[in-house]
Each structure stands twice: as C-alpha cells, then as structure tokens.
Write a protein that holds these residues in place. Structure first.
Motif, PDB file in Angstrom:
ATOM      1  N   ALA A 191       0.833  -1.207   0.000  1.00  0.00           N
ATOM      2  CA  ALA A 191       0.000   0.000   0.000  1.00  0.00           C
ATOM      3  C   ALA A 191       0.864   1.252   0.000  1.00  0.00           C
ATOM      4  CB  ALA A 191      -0.935  -0.004   1.199  1.00  0.00           C
ATOM      5  N   LEU A 192       1.993   1.206   0.690  1.00  0.00           N
ATOM      6  CA  LEU A 192       2.882   2.367   0.725  1.00  0.00           C
ATOM      7  C   LEU A 192       3.422   2.686  -0.664  1.00  0.00           C
ATOM      8  CD1 LEU A 192       4.494   4.509   2.266  1.00  0.00           C
ATOM      9  CD2 LEU A 192       6.233   2.781   2.725  1.00  0.00           C
ATOM     10  N   VAL A 193       3.670   1.676  -1.475  1.00  0.00           N
ATOM     11  CA  VAL A 193       4.160   1.917  -2.835  1.00  0.00           C
ATOM     12  C   VAL A 193       3.135   2.710  -3.642  1.00  0.00           C
ATOM     13  CG1 VAL A 193       4.860   0.816  -4.984  1.00  0.00           C
ATOM     14  CG2 VAL A 193       5.624  -0.136  -2.807  1.00  0.00           C
ATOM     15  N   GLY A 194       1.867   2.307  -3.562  1.00  0.00           N
ATOM     16  CA  GLY A 194       0.827   3.038  -4.281  1.00  0.00           C
ATOM     17  C   GLY A 194       0.640   4.451  -3.763  1.00  0.00           C
ATOM     18  N   PHE A 195       0.605   4.610  -2.428  1.00  0.00           N
ATOM     19  CA  PHE A 195       0.488   5.945  -1.847  1.00  0.00           C
ATOM     20  C   PHE A 195       1.682   6.812  -2.222  1.00  0.00           C
ATOM     21  CE2 PHE A 195      -2.712   4.084   0.992  1.00  0.00           C
ATOM     22  CZ  PHE A 195      -3.605   5.134   1.107  1.00  0.00           C
TER      23      PHE A 195
END
Length: 567
Positions: free
Chosen positions: A482-486
């Motif tokens: 999720a951090l990659v997308g954010f």
C-alpha cells in the motif's frame, strides 16, 4: 591452439545481478551466453579450487595456503570447435594452456605445498579468440568473480551450521514445518524459511523466539513476515507467513556517532536562524525600504546594510519561539510514545527552511520495532503532538486577530497567503470575516503565522511516502504494498504542484534525497494493527490533503480570500 580467457568483471555483471545467485544456474547462463555470442567454441566451467590454484602456480604466487580464495569460479574457453555442452573438465591435452593436476593434488588444496618447489612455465601468449581486460598481470587474465566479491564486501551471512541446527531443533510439526529456504535481507545475507504454519501465528512466533535464544543464544534476530509471491492465503485466515533470520549486528541499527551529534547540533543552530529569519520577514511592512527592495526586486544588485535588521530581531523572537516550540513538541511526542515500548530513537536532525522556519526533523529508529502497532503509534505520536500545539496557536492567534484592542501586536501579511491552504483558509475566512480577508493585506497576530507554519510542516511530514512519519504509519497500518501506491501518488501530486503549492518541489526533492526509502520491517511484520488505528490513519491523511491543497481561484473569489482578478 585454443584461447584461455577469463570472465571480466563487466561481463559478469551484464548477465544479471541478484543478491545470492546459484553458481550452477550462473554457469549454465554463461555457457549459453558465450555460445550465442562467440560461435561454436565451447566454454567450460572450471572447478573453483582447481582453477585458482592452477592460476597461482602459473603466476608463481602459490604459498600452500590457497583455501582463502575469494573467487567463486571462472569460465574458460577450450580450443575444441564442438557444439557439445557436456564439457565438465579443462582440456589437459597437448594443445591446452593449463598445467594438469592429479586428484591427489587437488584434494590436498591444489598442490600448494607438495609442488611449491617445482618450476611452472607460464603459458605462451595467445592471439586468437575474444580478449578481455585483465585484472592484473600477475593473474594472467584471470579476474575475481564479482558475485563472490560482493559477498565478501557485504554484511556477514548466517552460518550454515547454525541454519542446520535451527532447522533440526527450532522448527517442527507443532510450530512451523520448513519446506524451502531462500535468501533474506537487503543483500541476501539472511535465511528465509518457507513452509507450513501449524498453529496461531502470534503464539508460534513467541514460542520460536524464546526457543531460538535457548538453542543458539543472543546471536540472531527472528522475523515473521508475509511469504513472498504467495498466491493462497493461510487456511487459518490472513496471509501465509515465513520466518527470516538475520545476524543481530546486521539487522539492528548502529549507535549514533559523534559526527552525527555534531551535524545535529549544527542543523539545530541553522534552524534557529531560519526561524528568526521568518520572524523578521513577517514584519515586512516595518522593514527599511532598501531591505525590502533587495529581497523583492529581482533587479536589485547591491545588498543593503544588514545591521538595519538588528532592531527587528527582538520582535521576531516570539514567532521564532513558536515555530521551534512546535518542532520540539513534535519530537517529544515521538520520544514519549517510544519510551514505554522500550524503543530507542536517534537524536533529531532538524531541517531548516526559510519559508516555514523548519521542514521538521529526521528521527531514526535505533531499535528493531517489535510489531506494526508500535510503528504506527510512535510514528503518529509526533505529528499529532505538533499539530495539536500548532492548531491551538493558530486558533488563539485568529481570536486575537479579531479583537481591535490587539492592534499593537498585529503584523500585516498579504491576503494571498491564505490561499495556500484550503482548510486553514476556510477557517481564517470564517473567523476574520469577509471584510478583513478581502483586501490587499490582512492584519493578524504572530501566533497565526506560527500555527500556520506548524500545521503545514506537520502535514508535510504526514505525507504517505518513504520513511516520513506518514510513510511509516501507512506501512504499518496497510502494509508495504500500500505504501508503494500511496508513494507514487504523492510524488505525482508534488510534481504537479497540487499539494503544497510553491513548496511542493523543494519538499519533494528533500524526500527523494533524504527519506525516500521505506522503513525496515518489524520483528512481527504480519499481525494487523486493528480497525481503529487504520481509521485514525485514514482521517489523518485526509486532513493532510485538505491542509496542503491550495484554494483555487474561483473559491477564493467567492469567499473573498484575497483580491483575485483573473481565473
């Protein structure tokens, strides 16, 4: 006559790098690579010890202690023009350029001591075949295997004997049944055990941690992580888990050095200076004209006498105290949240900024975090503490700004500044009214500026990217994927200037240079943080967007925030 060559360092890297390659897979790839590029010459994989000991004998460097060779293997070309791929030994016929050794010599370490007194004739110079750059004349065109060199220069790996001991005594039918092993860590310095979980993951992990200390002592750290490339979830619910093992000296952060303390002190002094500069700049309507012209007129060349600013330093101190107080309160929030959880933090490295006074501070974890809940709690405590103090200062400043009897303490600022934040601009418009905001300048109390800068800085630090506080809480609450997308979304919005306005570019560069890498995993990097923590993180990110989103011209014109004449 065949050509004896070695694999150059560059050629090895061109075959594709991975942290811990399988040498047999590498040999196969290299053999087919050379066959495709250099015709039908068959390339032979030489034995690690045999080839190096022969090389040392040729170069006259054999001292009888050849077992410390740092190379893994070398690739050689024989003179046969055959398409056969089954060549497993070096051609030792009369046309070969390599001296031969008996099996007894090879078993004894390549004939080091037994034949050290025999002269060895170097091979004749060869002109045919492809050539490679030599590492040194003494090695006669042989070069060190780059993969083995990376292993030598990288962190210390897990002892294979310890791996066998842990597989036999730590894991089992009642805890975790190991079916496969893979490299683990940034450089493949650890071991990742894949298999089947035989109980509740939290109970199994606690049991394995206690047994690991009994079996092997305080030597390794055990991590519970999600199984990589797993397609099916665990039958008990949640993702499939694996257990990684790293040496403590590799996995645990190092202590803060003396130079880091010196740099932190220097940065703090610079942050004090930038905060005072912000306080002086807020009195722009009182500054001498020549000073204002120098800083606002791009054609101004001659700098004014800076001693003219000395009388304004004292009046700039309250605003500077407010900006520094928010940053210190932010760091105190981190330390107060880390203390009961026994997590060590580094000294904060403050980042000066002339527009906001400070960009915040870089604070590193000096302990391995036990779980994702701890990561979220500690990372979220700092921005919440700083935002709470900033919001209090901002609200009190607006209330004082709305009272006529406080006119002596007011400063005049351009009304266009309130268009820098949608949320803060709307709050200011609701408090001060249309008449006060719809003008060229607005009279406000210095606490408004301090609160505004503190809230903006807290919002920037809560952006979900890298190892900022926002990146850490998103990684802990929703996972690394999720951090990659954010993060990609945040970089895009910063690059387009959608978030932060004119500060988006310098802030984006700061994150890319200093804090782009995500935080390292926790010991228990699988257990979820719970619904209420995720809810708090989601609301915080939403408020961050409202604070950093500028007021568009249509809304500013309708609300009367500044004098907007064009759309």
């Amino acid at each position: 006559m065949g050509t004896l060559t070695s694999c150059s360092f560059t050629s090895t890297l061109n075959l594709g790098f991975r942290s811990k390659p399988n040498r047999f897979e590498f040999a196969e790839r290299f053999r087919h690579y050379n066959k495709r590029n250099y015709g039908n010459n068959s390339y032979v994989l030489c034995s690690r010890e045999l080839l190096f000991n022969k090389t040392r004998r040729i170069a006259g460097l054999d001292t009888g202690h050849s077992k410390g060779f740092i190379g893994g293997f070398e690739c050689c070309a024989s003179g046969r023009d055959s398409d056969s791929d089954a060549a497993e030994e070096i051609d030792t016929s009369k046309d070969s350029n390599l001296a031969t050794f008996s099996p007894e010599e090879t078993a004894a370490g390549g004939g080091g001591e037994a034949d050290s007194d025999k002269p060895v004739t170097p091979p004749a110079s060869i002109s045919s075949g492809p050539t490679f750059s030599p590492l040194g004349s003494s090695y006669n065109n042989f070069q060190v295997d780059s993969f083995k060199l990376m292993e030598l220069l990288g962190p210390e790996k897990v002892d294979p004997l310890d791996v066998k001991l842990i597989k036999d005594k730590l894991f089992g039918y009642s805890t975790f049944w190991v079916t496969k092993e893979e490299p683990f860590g940034d450089f493949g310095e650890g071991i990742l055990f894949l298999g089947n979980l035989r109980g509740n993951r939290e109970d199994v992990f606690a049991k394995l941690q206690s047994q690991l200390a009994e079996i092997i002592g305080d030597k390794y750290n055990l991590f519970m992580v999600e199984e990589p490339n797993s397609e099916d979830p665990d039958p008990r619910g949640g993702p499939r888990v694996s257990f990684g093992m790293l040496r403590k000296e590799v996995s645990e952060p190092g202590p803060t050095t003396l130079w880091q303390y010196v740099i932190a002190l220097l940065l703090f002094v610079l942050t004090i200076g930038s905060s005072v500069e912000l306080g002086i700049a807020s009195q722009i309507n009182r500054l001498p004209p020549e000073v204002v012209k120098y800083f606002t007129d791009p054609n101004a060349i001659e700098p004014p006498d800076m001693q003219l600013l000395y009388p304004f330093v004292e009046s700039a101190l309250p605003l500077a105290y407010g900006v520094l107080g928010v940053q210190l309160f932010h760091e105190v929030g981190h330390f107060l949240a880390a203390f009961p959880k026994k997590v060590k933090l580094s000294i904060p490295f403050f980042i000066p900024n002339i527009t906001l006074g400070s960009f915040g501070a870089i604070t590193q974890f000096k302990s391995i975090l036990p779980d994702r809940k701890t990561k979220v709690d500690i990372s979220l405590a700092g921005p919440l503490a700083g935002a709470t103090l900033s919001l209090s200062m901002f609200a009190v400043g607006l209330l004082l700004s709305s009272k006529p009897d406080a006119a002596a303490d007011m400063v005049q600022v351009p009304s266009m500044l309130f268009q820098g934040s949608l949320l803060l601009g709307l709050i200011s418009r609701a408090t001060l009214g249309y008449a006060a905001m719809h003008g060229t300048t607005v009279a406000i109390h210095p606490l408004v500026i301090a609160g505004w800068c503190g809230l903006t800085t807290s919002a920037f630090n809560m952006l979900p990217v890298g190892c900022l506080d926002g990146g850490r809480v998103v990684q802990g609450a929703f996972g690394k994927d999720a951090l990659v997308g954010f993060g990609l979304t945040t970089y895009l919005l910063l690059g387009l200037g959608v978030l932060g306005g004119p500060l988006s570019l310098p802030w984006g560069l700061y994150v890319l240079i200093c804090q782009r890498a995500p935080e390292k995993p926790c010991l228990n990097d699988v257990t979820e943080v719970g619904t209420w923590r995720r809810t708090v993180v989601t609301v915080a990110i939403f408020l961050v967007v409202l604070i950093l989103l500028p007021v568009w011209d249509e809304l500013a014109e309708e609300l009367g925030i500044g004098l907007v004449t064009t759309f």
